[in-house]
Each structure stands twice: as C-alpha cells, then as structure tokens.
Design an enzyme around this catalytic site. Structure first.
Site, PDB file in Angstrom:
ATOM      1  CB  CYS A  31      -0.948  -0.002   1.189  1.00  0.00           C
ATOM      2  SG  CYS A  31      -2.122  -1.355   1.134  1.00  0.00           S
ATOM      3  CG  HIS A  50      -2.997   3.625   2.035  1.00  0.00           C
ATOM      4  ND1 HIS A  50      -3.520   3.161   0.842  1.00  0.00           N
ATOM      5  CD2 HIS A  50      -3.064   2.575   2.911  1.00  0.00           C
ATOM      6  CE1 HIS A  50      -3.867   1.892   0.993  1.00  0.00           C
ATOM      7  NE2 HIS A  50      -3.613   1.522   2.234  1.00  0.00           N
ATOM      8  CG  ASN A 107      -6.488  -0.584   1.319  1.00  0.00           C
ATOM      9  OD1 ASN A 107      -5.829  -0.291   0.324  1.00  0.00           O
ATOM     10  ND2 ASN A 107      -5.936  -0.924   2.465  1.00  0.00           N
TER      11      ASN A 107
HETATM   12  O1  UT7 Z   1      -3.283  -0.874   3.912  1.00  0.00           O
HETATM   13  C1  UT7 Z   1      -3.392  -1.362   5.206  1.00  0.00           C
HETATM   14  C2  UT7 Z   1      -4.440  -2.428   5.205  1.00  0.00           C
HETATM   15  N1  UT7 Z   1      -4.993  -2.794   6.484  1.00  0.00           N
HETATM   16  C3  UT7 Z   1      -5.673  -1.950   7.289  1.00  0.00           C
HETATM   17  O2  UT7 Z   1      -5.802  -0.783   7.046  1.00  0.00           O
HETATM   18  C4  UT7 Z   1      -6.318  -2.563   8.515  1.00  0.00           C
HETATM   19  C5  UT7 Z   1      -6.348  -1.623   9.700  1.00  0.00           C
HETATM   20  N2  UT7 Z   1      -7.284  -2.137  10.686  1.00  0.00           N
HETATM   21  C6  UT7 Z   1      -8.602  -1.860  10.596  1.00  0.00           C
HETATM   22  O3  UT7 Z   1      -9.037  -1.121   9.721  1.00  0.00           O
HETATM   23  C7  UT7 Z   1      -9.505  -2.433  11.669  1.00  0.00           C
HETATM   24  O4  UT7 Z   1      -8.746  -3.109  12.626  1.00  0.00           O
HETATM   25  C8  UT7 Z   1     -10.590  -3.400  11.089  1.00  0.00           C
HETATM   26  C9  UT7 Z   1     -11.600  -2.623  10.270  1.00  0.00           C
HETATM   27  C10 UT7 Z   1      -9.957  -4.475  10.209  1.00  0.00           C
HETATM   28  C11 UT7 Z   1     -11.338  -4.086  12.214  1.00  0.00           C
HETATM   29  O5  UT7 Z   1     -11.935  -3.121  13.057  1.00  0.00           O
HETATM   30  P1  UT7 Z   1     -11.769  -3.222  14.635  1.00  0.00           P
HETATM   31  O6  UT7 Z   1     -12.517  -2.095  15.217  1.00  0.00           O
HETATM   32  O7  UT7 Z   1     -10.298  -3.318  14.928  1.00  0.00           O
HETATM   33  O8  UT7 Z   1     -12.528  -4.558  14.930  1.00  0.00           O
HETATM   34  P2  UT7 Z   1     -11.985  -5.854  15.713  1.00  0.00           P
HETATM   35  O9  UT7 Z   1     -11.038  -6.630  14.865  1.00  0.00           O
HETATM   36  O10 UT7 Z   1     -11.566  -5.438  17.090  1.00  0.00           O
HETATM   37  O11 UT7 Z   1     -13.318  -6.692  15.851  1.00  0.00           O
HETATM   38  C12 UT7 Z   1     -14.418  -6.249  16.678  1.00  0.00           C
HETATM   39  C13 UT7 Z   1     -15.557  -7.246  16.542  1.00  0.00           C
HETATM   40  C14 UT7 Z   1     -15.104  -8.688  16.723  1.00  0.00           C
HETATM   41  O12 UT7 Z   1     -16.152  -9.371  17.396  1.00  0.00           O
HETATM   42  P3  UT7 Z   1     -16.013  -9.716  18.963  1.00  0.00           P
HETATM   43  O13 UT7 Z   1     -14.787 -10.548  19.072  1.00  0.00           O
HETATM   44  O14 UT7 Z   1     -15.881  -8.389  19.657  1.00  0.00           O
HETATM   45  O15 UT7 Z   1     -17.306 -10.434  19.258  1.00  0.00           O
HETATM   46  C15 UT7 Z   1     -15.012  -9.218  15.316  1.00  0.00           C
HETATM   47  O16 UT7 Z   1     -15.227 -10.610  15.225  1.00  0.00           O
HETATM   48  O17 UT7 Z   1     -16.110  -7.175  15.241  1.00  0.00           O
HETATM   49  C16 UT7 Z   1     -16.140  -8.471  14.644  1.00  0.00           C
HETATM   50  N3  UT7 Z   1     -15.935  -8.308  13.215  1.00  0.00           N
HETATM   51  C17 UT7 Z   1     -16.962  -8.113  12.345  1.00  0.00           C
HETATM   52  N4  UT7 Z   1     -18.278  -8.041  12.524  1.00  0.00           N
HETATM   53  C18 UT7 Z   1     -19.045  -7.826  11.436  1.00  0.00           C
HETATM   54  C19 UT7 Z   1     -14.765  -8.294  12.530  1.00  0.00           C
HETATM   55  N5  UT7 Z   1     -14.996  -8.100  11.222  1.00  0.00           N
HETATM   56  C20 UT7 Z   1     -16.345  -7.986  11.087  1.00  0.00           C
HETATM   57  C21 UT7 Z   1     -17.198  -7.761   9.992  1.00  0.00           C
HETATM   58  N6  UT7 Z   1     -18.518  -7.667  10.222  1.00  0.00           N
HETATM   59  N7  UT7 Z   1     -16.728  -7.622   8.744  1.00  0.00           N
END
Ligand code: UT7
Length: 339
Positions: A119, A262, A292
């Site tokens: 990225c 980005h 992205n």
């Molecule tokens: O170019 C770089 C590329 N990568 C990035 O930019 C990634 C950077 N990170 C992020 O953007 C965020 O960490 C994410 C969007 C990927 C995730 O958001 P988050 O606020 O960090 O969520 P999390 O991983 O802490 O998950 C929170 C909850 C979890 O459930 P529990 O364990 O609290 O019950 C996940 O299982 O949300 C759940 N979850 C979802 N629910 C519905 C994770 N993905 C999803 C989904 N839909 N797609």
C-alpha cells in the site's frame, strides 16, 4: 534510457488519471457471503462499496487506462516518456506488468518496470521516479499505482475481505528547474521485523523433484492480516512521519491545502487529521466508494480531486502511504497541473 546524472533539478506533477473496474460490490452484497452488515462496515471503516475486476477486465488494462488519461491531461505524446514506473503487488505477470502497460500506452522510448511496496507502493514509486527527473537523467515519467487485491483476499474472512477493492491511478511527472520544484520533501521507512501482521505469503508446499530433493510449489496464500496491529501501526507511524517531514521543511499543518493519505480506513484518516488539528474538509477521502485499493488509493484520490476542482494548481499537499512490509512514508508536494 537511463543516463549519467547531470544536474539536480526539480519536478512538477502535471497530469493525473485513474480507472476502476465496472463491477461494484456493496456492503450488502458482501453480507450474502460472510456474516457482516453495512452498518458494521461503514461505522468501523467508512467503506460502502468497492470495485472488483470481472472476467472481461485485467489489471494491466486498468493501469493502461489510468496511464493514458494522465498522459492526455499532461498533453504528452507517448513517445516523449522516459519512464513508466508501475507500483503493484498483484501484477498480471510475476515477471512484471509495466512492459505490457508500456506497450498498451505506446510509450516506445520509455523504460518500464514494476516496484512492489504494497500500500506504500505509489508513494515509493513517486519518490523513485523523481530521483531520475531531479538528477537530470530523464525528463518525463509516468507513475502508476494499481492493484487487484480481490484476487488475493480470503473472501470468507470477514475481518479482512470487507476492506479491499481494485483500481488504478497515475501521475505524470516532468523535470523542471530547481526553483520550480513541486516535490518539497519526503521520508520513506520500512520495518520488516513487524511484517508478520500483514502479508500475502508464498505457499509452504513442497513436491518431490528427483530422488532426495524437493521443490517449493508456486502460488501464494490469501492475505493474512492482524487488523488491530495494522491499525495501531498506522495511527502511530503516519502522524510521526508527517510531523517529522513538516518540521524538517518548517511547514505548519495549517498551511497545508490537503491531506492525501492512503485510503485504508476512515478512522485512520480522521485520527491523523485530529493529531494535526486539520479540519476533516481538508482530508481527501473516497474510500466509501472504492475501499482500500492498495497502491492505487493515492493517485485515484488525487485524480478525482483534481478533476472535480478541489485541488488547484499551486495547492500544497501532504501525502502518506502505509501498509505491508511494514512500509510507510510521507511526501510534501504542490500540484502544478498541465502547462
Ligand atoms: O493498507 C493497510 C491495510 N490494512 C488496514 O488498514 C487494517 C487496519 N485495521 C482496521 O481497519 C480495523 O482493525 C478493522 C476494520 C480491520 C477491524 O476493526 P476493529 O474495530 O479493529 O474490529 P476488531 O477486529 O476489534 O473486531 C471487533 C468485533 C469482533 O467481534 P467480537 O470478538 O468483539 O465479538 C469481530 O469478530 O467485530 C467483529 N468483526 C466483524 N463483525 C461484522 C470483525 N470483522 C467484522 C465484519 N462484520 N466484517
């Protein structure tokens, strides 16, 4: 042809172009495949939809369309281009996609090659291309950022598949005199020791070769990402590298016309803006439409903002790319536009 450096000159950004696939995949569509919903995706990422290359399209064709549009805006004959530098992690051909794009564009005199920095790829390519222009060995360069992460996403992993989309963007760069330099400064960084939190690894699969010897199979596993670690990395390193760059060049955040980051997650964009007290109206964002698109996000966004008249000639832009590697960096530049 690359020649011997002669002078230390400047560089101007004089054209932009972009291209995106025709297929749109909305959050609601994704909800048919994995357990997710529009409200979760929009509130956690700002993404509403993304584009995915279909059977009649290819990344090289998308890159060529973006490159051709940038050449057209710059008003350049393809035969006058010295360099086609293509940032991608997902080429149509692992040996390199840039020469194919060169052939599509008809930039017959250019040298064309790929650069991979995930990225951060566009930012790294932009800075690499400017070195040839500033040292006097080249006059005109086309920098393209393009990725097709849809081929490499695990579409059953809701923690990552909601983020990514396909696209291509391009910028035309021209060598200028030092006092017309539009690239004010840059900083580039990588830290491979933290690379495990985002990668697209080669298959660890071995096959018998001849008696007593084996070989590794070709191919790659889908994207593996620790979202929270990548998020923490981005909100720590992006403000730090931007702050350092602004300090070196004695530029106050309030004198920036635009922040062009980005496009990974709207919360990351907002956090960086908050860190510098930059109003959200000065933060360019189109990830709600495209998600992205990896190396394509920055030129895709710049092209949109140039074409809709938000970015004017002379505007000062602070840009930052970040992602797998881990890799990150920042650049300060002025948009000049066609001359
Ligand atoms: O170019 C770089 C590329 N990568 C990035 O930019 C990634 C950077 N990170 C992020 O953007 C965020 O960490 C994410 C969007 C990927 C995730 O958001 P988050 O606020 O960090 O969520 P999390 O991983 O802490 O998950 C929170 C909850 C979890 O459930 P529990 O364990 O609290 O019950 C996940 O299982 O949300 C759940 N979850 C979802 N629910 C519905 C994770 N993905 C999803 C989904 N839909 N797609």
């Amino acid at each position: 042809m690359v020649g011997t450096p002669k002078t230390i000159g400047g560089v101007a950004l004089v054209g932009t172009g972009s291209a995106t696939p025709s297929q749109q995949l909305t959050n609601d569509d994704l909800g048919q495949r994995v357990e997710t919903n529009d409200s979760w995706i929009q509130s956690r990422t700002g993404i509403r939809a993304r584009r995915v290359l279909g059977p009649d399209e290819s990344l090289s064709e998308l890159s060529s369309r973006a490159g051709s549009a940038a050449l057209q805006m710059a008003g350049w004959d393809p035969n006058t281009i010295d360099l086609v530098l293509l940032a991608t992690s997902t080429p149509d051909d692992l040996f390199g996609m840039a020469p194919k794009v060169q052939a599509h564009l008809g930039t017959t005199k250019a040298v064309a090659f790929d650069l991979t920095a995930a990225c951060s790829g566009f930012l790294f390519a932009l800075i690499t291309a400017t070195q040839f222009l500033k040292n006097g060995s080249m006059k005109r360069a086309l920098v393209i950022g393009a990725d097709q992460l849809s081929s490499w996403v695990d579409w059953d992993d809701r923690r990552s598949c909601v983020l990514f989309g396909d696209g291509a963007g391009a910028v035309a760069l021209e060598a200028t005199s030092p006092n017309e330099d539009g690239l004010i400064g840059f900083l580039l960084r990588t830290d491979g020791s933290r690379g495990e939190c985002l990668n697209l690894p080669q298959h660890k699969e071995y096959f018998p070769l001849v008696a007593g010897l084996s070989h590794q199979g070709g191919g790659f596993s889908p994207i593996q990402m620790n979202g929270q670690e990548v998020y923490k990395f981005a909100v720590r390193e992006v403000p730090a590298v931007l702050e350092k760059l602004l300090t070196i060049h004695e530029i106050e955040p309030k004198s920036l016309d635009w922040l062009l980051l980005h496009q990974a997650n709207q919360r990351i964009l907002d956090a960086v803006a908050d860190r510098f007290d930059i109003p959200y109206g000065k933060v360019l964002s189109n990830l709600s439409e495209y998600g992205n698109t990896s190396a394509a996000t920055i030129p895709l966004m710049l092209d949109e903002a140039v074409k809709d008249g938000r970015v004017h000639p002379g505007h000062l832009i602070a840009s930052s790319g970040f992602g797998a590697g881990l890799s990150w960096g920042a650049a300060l530049f002025r948009w000049q536009g066609p001359v």
